[in-house]
Structure formats: structure tokens, C-alpha cells
Design a protein around this motif. Structure first.
Motif, PDB file in Angstrom:
ATOM      1  N   ARG A  63       0.856  -1.336   0.126  1.00 38.20           N
ATOM      2  CA  ARG A  63      -0.105  -0.054  -0.145  1.00 38.20           C
ATOM      3  C   ARG A  63       0.812   1.173   0.055  1.00 38.20           C
ATOM      4  NH1 ARG A  63      -5.420  -0.586   1.097  1.00 38.20           N
ATOM      5  NH2 ARG A  63      -6.119  -2.662   1.813  1.00 38.20           N
ATOM      6  N   ARG A  64       2.012   1.336   0.894  1.00 37.58           N
ATOM      7  CA  ARG A  64       2.904   2.323   0.781  1.00 37.58           C
ATOM      8  C   ARG A  64       3.626   2.663  -0.513  1.00 37.58           C
ATOM      9  NH1 ARG A  64       4.228   0.470   6.607  1.00 37.58           N
ATOM     10  NH2 ARG A  64       2.947   1.756   7.710  1.00 37.58           N
ATOM     11  N   LEU A  65       4.062   1.728  -1.057  1.00 35.76           N
ATOM     12  CA  LEU A  65       4.530   1.538  -2.400  1.00 35.76           C
ATOM     13  C   LEU A  65       3.873   2.053  -3.320  1.00 35.76           C
ATOM     14  CD1 LEU A  65       6.688  -1.828  -2.276  1.00 35.76           C
ATOM     15  CD2 LEU A  65       7.670   0.629  -2.101  1.00 35.76           C
ATOM     16  N   ALA A  66       2.680   1.731  -3.194  1.00 38.39           N
ATOM     17  CA  ALA A  66       1.389   2.280  -4.424  1.00 38.39           C
ATOM     18  C   ALA A  66       1.306   3.779  -4.225  1.00 38.39           C
ATOM     19  CB  ALA A  66       0.169   1.303  -4.284  1.00 38.39           C
ATOM     20  N   GLN A  67       1.160   4.383  -2.771  1.00 38.63           N
ATOM     21  CA  GLN A  67       0.971   5.769  -2.559  1.00 38.63           C
ATOM     22  C   GLN A  67       2.152   6.336  -3.071  1.00 38.63           C
ATOM     23  OE1 GLN A  67      -1.767   6.892  -1.297  1.00 38.63           O
ATOM     24  NE2 GLN A  67      -0.836   8.732  -2.101  1.00 38.63           N
ATOM     25  N   ILE A  68       3.320   5.859  -2.786  1.00 41.56           N
ATOM     26  CA  ILE A  68       4.622   6.361  -3.234  1.00 41.56           C
ATOM     27  C   ILE A  68       4.671   6.720  -4.746  1.00 41.56           C
ATOM     28  CG2 ILE A  68       7.137   6.242  -3.493  1.00 41.56           C
ATOM     29  CD1 ILE A  68       7.119   5.095  -0.744  1.00 41.56           C
ATOM     30  N   LYS A  69       4.473   5.626  -5.444  1.00 36.79           N
ATOM     31  CA  LYS A  69       4.084   5.772  -7.073  1.00 36.79           C
ATOM     32  C   LYS A  69       3.099   6.611  -7.390  1.00 36.79           C
ATOM     33  CE  LYS A  69       3.603   2.608 -10.851  1.00 36.79           C
ATOM     34  NZ  LYS A  69       3.667   1.172 -11.158  1.00 36.79           N
ATOM     35  N   LYS A  70       2.060   6.886  -6.725  1.00 35.40           N
ATOM     36  CA  LYS A  70       1.048   7.753  -6.781  1.00 35.40           C
ATOM     37  C   LYS A  70       1.396   9.201  -6.856  1.00 35.40           C
ATOM     38  CE  LYS A  70      -3.676   8.592  -5.889  1.00 35.40           C
ATOM     39  NZ  LYS A  70      -4.617   8.302  -4.896  1.00 35.40           N
ATOM     40  N   ASN A  71       2.078   9.492  -5.635  1.00 33.03           N
ATOM     41  CA  ASN A  71       2.723  10.850  -5.436  1.00 33.03           C
ATOM     42  C   ASN A  71       3.486  11.183  -6.301  1.00 33.03           C
ATOM     43  OD1 ASN A  71       1.112  10.648  -3.313  1.00 33.03           O
ATOM     44  ND2 ASN A  71       2.604  10.348  -1.791  1.00 33.03           N
ATOM     45  N   GLN A  72       4.630  10.145  -6.636  1.00 37.12           N
ATOM     46  CA  GLN A  72       5.566  10.686  -7.652  1.00 37.12           C
ATOM     47  C   GLN A  72       4.929  10.956  -8.972  1.00 37.12           C
ATOM     48  OE1 GLN A  72       7.927   6.861  -7.580  1.00 37.12           O
ATOM     49  NE2 GLN A  72       9.556   7.647  -6.048  1.00 37.12           N
ATOM     50  N   GLN A  73       4.248  10.049  -9.433  1.00 35.76           N
ATOM     51  CA  GLN A  73       3.323  10.452 -10.767  1.00 35.76           C
ATOM     52  C   GLN A  73       2.480  11.963 -10.616  1.00 35.76           C
ATOM     53  OE1 GLN A  73       3.352   8.892 -13.749  1.00 35.76           O
ATOM     54  NE2 GLN A  73       2.376  10.777 -14.477  1.00 35.76           N
ATOM     55  N   ARG A  74       1.956  12.148  -9.404  1.00 38.02           N
ATOM     56  CA  ARG A  74       1.467  13.426  -9.245  1.00 38.02           C
ATOM     57  C   ARG A  74       2.407  14.520  -9.383  1.00 38.02           C
ATOM     58  NH1 ARG A  74      -0.209  13.983  -3.871  1.00 38.02           N
ATOM     59  NH2 ARG A  74       1.990  14.749  -3.464  1.00 38.02           N
ATOM     60  N   ASP A  75       3.576  14.339  -8.806  1.00 38.54           N
ATOM     61  CA  ASP A  75       4.564  15.489  -8.813  1.00 38.54           C
ATOM     62  C   ASP A  75       5.306  15.468 -10.256  1.00 38.54           C
ATOM     63  OD1 ASP A  75       4.261  15.610  -6.098  1.00 38.54           O
ATOM     64  OD2 ASP A  75       6.039  14.379  -5.562  1.00 38.54           O
TER      65      ASP A  75
END
Length: 168
Positions: A147-159
Motif C-alpha cells: 500500500r505504501r509503495l503504491a502511494q509513493i508511486k501515485k505521489n511521484q506521478q502526481r509530482d
């Protein structure tokens, strides 16, 4: 896990259960999940969570309450699990119109006469624990890591998207 694959496993578990008791579906589903790898089991769990969230509407919750499963979180969770366990056809009908559930009268669709299936809350954990190897994370840590890795990936894409927007 893709939605189509998820429903394939649910349908297979419906066909493999050995009696009219819906509880047997949990045993069949556990056998199916035990044949998958850890990531697929996690994918099944995440898809189940997503599908249950899609049911979380005021109208659905009213129907759950009318059927005596909406008065606490545990009952509502078991009720949502039951709707998912009925299979894709009933799930989609219920999503469009939760009153569909009030029309069901086939005893094979119920768990000892009840619209409730709590087993799905822990079946992925049991399947994971059955197949994990020595040194693997426990279920909770495994799930949280992903879940954390998915959130990091999502945040990186948003950034990345925001940076591209700023560059324009």
C-alpha cells in the motif's frame, strides 16, 4: 489483479462449493487462492476492498439496514462480502439498484439462511500465511508495504504531472 480475473475466481468458488451452504464457498475460494502467488493474493484482497467500497452508498446501506445487516460495521462488512460472493451478475445488479437484493429467494445464495459472509474478511490472510516462506513478512506488513509503495508511486506521478504543468 484485474477485475475479470477476480470475478473468475469468485465464480469458480461458487461452482466448487460442495453444498447449498454458502460457507463452503469460503473453503473453495481458499483452495483457489492457495494456488496463486503472494502478489496475486494481495491483488485479490485489494480488488475485494475496492469492490466493497463501491457498494458503500446511502441507498445500499439503507437496504443493508432493512435486511438487518446495517446496524454495525461487522454486520455491514459481512453483508458486503456476501454481495461480492454472489458473483459479478448479482454484484452489478446490486450496484445499479440495491433493491435487487430484496428479490433474492434462492436458499443456495444464503449462508445458513442469512445474507452474511464474514469469511472473506480474512481469507486472503489465511491464503498468504499458507503459502509464505520462512523469512517472508507477515500478512499485515506485506499488505502495508505494498500500500505504501503504491502511494509513493501515485505521489511521484502526481509530482511529475505538476512539474510538467509548471514547465508549460
Amino acid at each position: 489483479m484485474e477485475t475479470e480475473e477476480f470475478w473468475k475466481h469468485i465464480e469458480a468458488s461458487n461452482q466448487q462449493k460442495n453444498s447449498v451452504d454458502k460457507n463452503d464457498q469460503g473453503d473453495a475460494l481458499l483452495e483457489i487462492l492457495n494456488q496463486l502467488d503472494k502478489d496475486k493474493i494481495l491483488g485479490f484482497h485489494l480488488k475485494l476492498t475496492e469492490l466493497r467500497k463501491e457498494l458503500d452508498t446511502p441507498f445500499f446501506n439503507d437496504i443493508a439496514f432493512m435486511m438487518k445487516y446495517g446496524d454495525n460495521k461487522t454486520a455491514l462488512s459481512g453483508f458486503k462480502n456476501w454481495v461480492v460472493a454472489l458473483g459479478e451478475k448479482h454484484y452489478e445488479k446490486t450496484k445499479k439498484s440495491p433493491t435487487h437484493l430484496l428479490t433474492l429467494d434462492d436458499p443456495k445464495l444464503f449462508v445458513v439462511g442469512r445474507a452474511y459472509l464474514n469469511e472473506l474478511d480474512y481469507i486472503t490472510k489465511v491464503a498468504y500465511e499458507d503459502i509464505k516462506k520462512e523469512g517472508d513478512l507477515d500478512w499485515y506488513a506485506f499488505e502495508q508495504k505494498h500500500r505504501r509503495l503504491a502511494q509513493i508511486k501515485k505521489n511521484q506521478q502526481r509530482d511529475k504531472d505538476q512539474n510538467q504543468e509548471l514547465e508549460r
